[in-house]
Scaffold this motif. Structure first.
Motif, mmCIF file in Angstrom:
data_model
loop_
_atom_site.group_PDB
_atom_site.id
_atom_site.type_symbol
_atom_site.label_atom_id
_atom_site.label_comp_id
_atom_site.label_asym_id
_atom_site.label_seq_id
_atom_site.Cartn_x
_atom_site.Cartn_y
_atom_site.Cartn_z
ATOM 1 N N GLY A 20 0.766 -1.200 -0.101
ATOM 2 C CA GLY A 20 0.062 -0.054 -0.082
ATOM 3 C C GLY A 20 0.787 1.139 -0.048
ATOM 4 O O GLY A 20 0.361 2.239 -0.368
ATOM 5 N N SER A 21 2.110 1.064 0.341
ATOM 6 C CA SER A 21 2.868 2.434 0.569
ATOM 7 C C SER A 21 3.882 2.249 -0.734
ATOM 8 O O SER A 21 4.599 3.372 -0.593
ATOM 9 C CB SER A 21 3.582 2.525 1.718
ATOM 10 O OG SER A 21 4.593 1.185 1.784
ATOM 11 N N ARG A 22 3.552 1.578 -1.678
ATOM 12 C CA ARG A 22 4.747 1.458 -2.734
ATOM 13 C C ARG A 22 4.072 1.951 -4.171
ATOM 14 O O ARG A 22 4.661 1.851 -5.259
ATOM 15 C CB ARG A 22 5.014 -0.115 -3.094
ATOM 16 C CG ARG A 22 5.770 -0.727 -1.827
ATOM 17 C CD ARG A 22 7.044 -0.098 -1.569
ATOM 18 N NE ARG A 22 7.986 0.061 -2.712
ATOM 19 C CZ ARG A 22 8.995 -0.923 -3.013
ATOM 20 N NH1 ARG A 22 8.990 -2.025 -2.323
ATOM 21 N NH2 ARG A 22 9.552 -0.612 -4.036
ATOM 22 N N GLY A 23 3.011 2.798 -4.161
ATOM 23 C CA GLY A 23 2.796 3.628 -5.262
ATOM 24 C C GLY A 23 2.087 2.821 -6.422
ATOM 25 O O GLY A 23 1.567 1.761 -6.103
ATOM 26 N N GLU A 24 2.588 3.160 -7.521
ATOM 27 C CA GLU A 24 2.145 2.409 -8.653
ATOM 28 C C GLU A 24 2.461 0.963 -8.821
ATOM 29 O O GLU A 24 1.755 0.180 -9.042
ATOM 30 C CB GLU A 24 2.702 3.020 -10.109
ATOM 31 C CG GLU A 24 2.285 2.597 -11.241
ATOM 32 C CD GLU A 24 2.685 3.119 -12.487
ATOM 33 O OE1 GLU A 24 2.073 2.980 -13.583
ATOM 34 O OE2 GLU A 24 3.545 3.875 -12.286
ATOM 35 N N PHE A 25 3.564 0.686 -8.367
ATOM 36 C CA PHE A 25 3.995 -0.796 -8.265
ATOM 37 C C PHE A 25 3.204 -1.462 -7.245
ATOM 38 O O PHE A 25 2.982 -2.584 -7.604
ATOM 39 C CB PHE A 25 5.573 -0.805 -7.884
ATOM 40 C CG PHE A 25 6.071 -2.112 -7.535
ATOM 41 C CD1 PHE A 25 6.414 -3.024 -8.471
ATOM 42 C CD2 PHE A 25 6.169 -2.565 -6.088
ATOM 43 C CE1 PHE A 25 6.730 -4.254 -8.034
ATOM 44 C CE2 PHE A 25 6.578 -3.849 -5.717
ATOM 45 C CZ PHE A 25 6.885 -4.785 -6.883
ATOM 46 N N GLY A 26 2.944 -0.965 -6.189
ATOM 47 C CA GLY A 26 1.876 -1.540 -5.145
ATOM 48 C C GLY A 26 0.711 -1.881 -5.809
ATOM 49 O O GLY A 26 0.100 -2.853 -5.465
ATOM 50 N N GLN A 50 -7.458 -2.698 2.647
ATOM 51 C CA GLN A 50 -6.581 -1.683 3.751
ATOM 52 C C GLN A 50 -5.500 -1.123 2.970
ATOM 53 O O GLN A 50 -5.009 0.093 3.039
ATOM 54 C CB GLN A 50 -6.202 -2.560 4.993
ATOM 55 C CG GLN A 50 -7.352 -2.821 5.667
ATOM 56 C CD GLN A 50 -6.940 -3.682 6.878
ATOM 57 O OE1 GLN A 50 -6.066 -4.676 6.910
ATOM 58 N NE2 GLN A 50 -7.611 -3.894 8.148
ATOM 59 N N ALA A 51 -4.697 -2.274 1.948
ATOM 60 C CA ALA A 51 -3.719 -1.558 1.487
ATOM 61 C C ALA A 51 -4.075 -0.633 0.424
ATOM 62 O O ALA A 51 -3.388 0.475 0.120
ATOM 63 C CB ALA A 51 -3.045 -2.794 0.607
ATOM 64 N N LEU A 52 -4.867 -0.891 -0.505
ATOM 65 C CA LEU A 52 -5.592 0.282 -1.160
ATOM 66 C C LEU A 52 -5.909 1.706 -0.497
ATOM 67 O O LEU A 52 -5.675 2.594 -1.358
ATOM 68 C CB LEU A 52 -6.725 -0.240 -2.085
ATOM 69 C CG LEU A 52 -6.534 -1.380 -2.991
ATOM 70 C CD1 LEU A 52 -7.726 -1.988 -3.748
ATOM 71 C CD2 LEU A 52 -5.590 -1.141 -4.291
ATOM 72 N N ALA A 53 -6.496 1.456 0.702
ATOM 73 C CA ALA A 53 -6.961 2.775 1.438
ATOM 74 C C ALA A 53 -5.606 3.596 1.783
ATOM 75 O O ALA A 53 -5.441 4.770 1.703
ATOM 76 C CB ALA A 53 -7.623 2.277 2.564
ATOM 77 N N VAL A 54 -4.576 2.853 2.348
ATOM 78 C CA VAL A 54 -3.255 3.359 2.497
ATOM 79 C C VAL A 54 -2.722 4.137 1.433
ATOM 80 O O VAL A 54 -2.030 5.138 1.144
ATOM 81 C CB VAL A 54 -2.023 2.186 3.031
ATOM 82 C CG1 VAL A 54 -0.869 3.151 3.002
ATOM 83 C CG2 VAL A 54 -2.640 1.877 4.351
ATOM 84 N N LEU A 55 -2.839 3.417 0.140
ATOM 85 C CA LEU A 55 -2.293 3.996 -1.269
ATOM 86 C C LEU A 55 -2.821 5.088 -1.476
ATOM 87 O O LEU A 55 -2.005 6.152 -2.093
ATOM 88 C CB LEU A 55 -2.600 2.824 -2.242
ATOM 89 C CG LEU A 55 -1.696 3.238 -3.647
ATOM 90 C CD1 LEU A 55 -1.444 1.873 -3.994
ATOM 91 C CD2 LEU A 55 -2.829 3.773 -4.587
#
Length: 172
Positions: A20-26, A50-55
């Motif tokens: 979620g904190s890795r931007g486009e790669f994530g 949850q990861a998408l929300a962090v992104l």
């Protein structure tokens, strides 16, 4: 990315959260992870949302072109997750709804007010509604503020306290 395929569910969950904190790669890794059936419920689906929300939170101030292209797909995922019978998945969807910049996301959250019965998911819904700036959500916040639940009232008070304008003060 290798962690997403790990046979240990715990490792896969943590790998998703980290992406979620890795931007486009994530986003690219998360967008191809899990089948449609796997996205419908369970801890892996929850950690993915949850990861998408962090992104989305990390890219709130500037929206790169790859994210602009991904927003409609995320909105559709939000819509589907909010219909789930899994309260944890709905809770994660509320977090995604709080971060999604579209006014349609606010409407999806508003449609759940009064229908969410699970206490934990209801708290996540209240947090999501309180974090959004749209005026049409203020009525729900005022209802929670004056309602019998002190936790929802506290969340609503915090959300209302950050809003500009005297119209909220007059309603209070």
């Amino acid at each position: 990315v290798i962690g997403l395929a790990d046979p240990s569910r715990d490792v896969a969950v943590e790998a998703a959260r980290g992406l979620g904190s890795r931007g486009e790669f994530g986003y690219l890794a998360l967008s191809t992870w899990l089948s449609a059936e796997e996205r419908a419920a369970g801890p892996l689906a929850v950690s993915r949302l949850q990861a998408l929300a962090v992104l989305l939170k990390k890219n709130r101030s500037e929206t790169p072109s790859w994210l602009v292209a991904a927003l409609p797909r995320m909105l559709e995922e939000l819509r589907l997750a909010l219909q789930s019978g899994d309260s944890q998945l709905r809770g994660a969807a509320y977090a995604l709804g709080s971060s999604h910049p579209s006014p349609d996301a606010a409407q999806l959250l508003l449609a759940r007010v009064g229908h969410e019965q699970h206490k934990g998911a209801l708290i996540e819904l209240a947090l999501a509604v309180a974090s959004r700036p749209e005026e049409q959500l203020e009525g729900s916040l005022l209802d929670w503020l004056t309602g019998p639940d002190p936790v929802l009232g506290a969340i609503a008070a915090e959300g209302l306290g950050t809003r500009p304008g005297t119209h909220v003060t007059e309603q209070l």
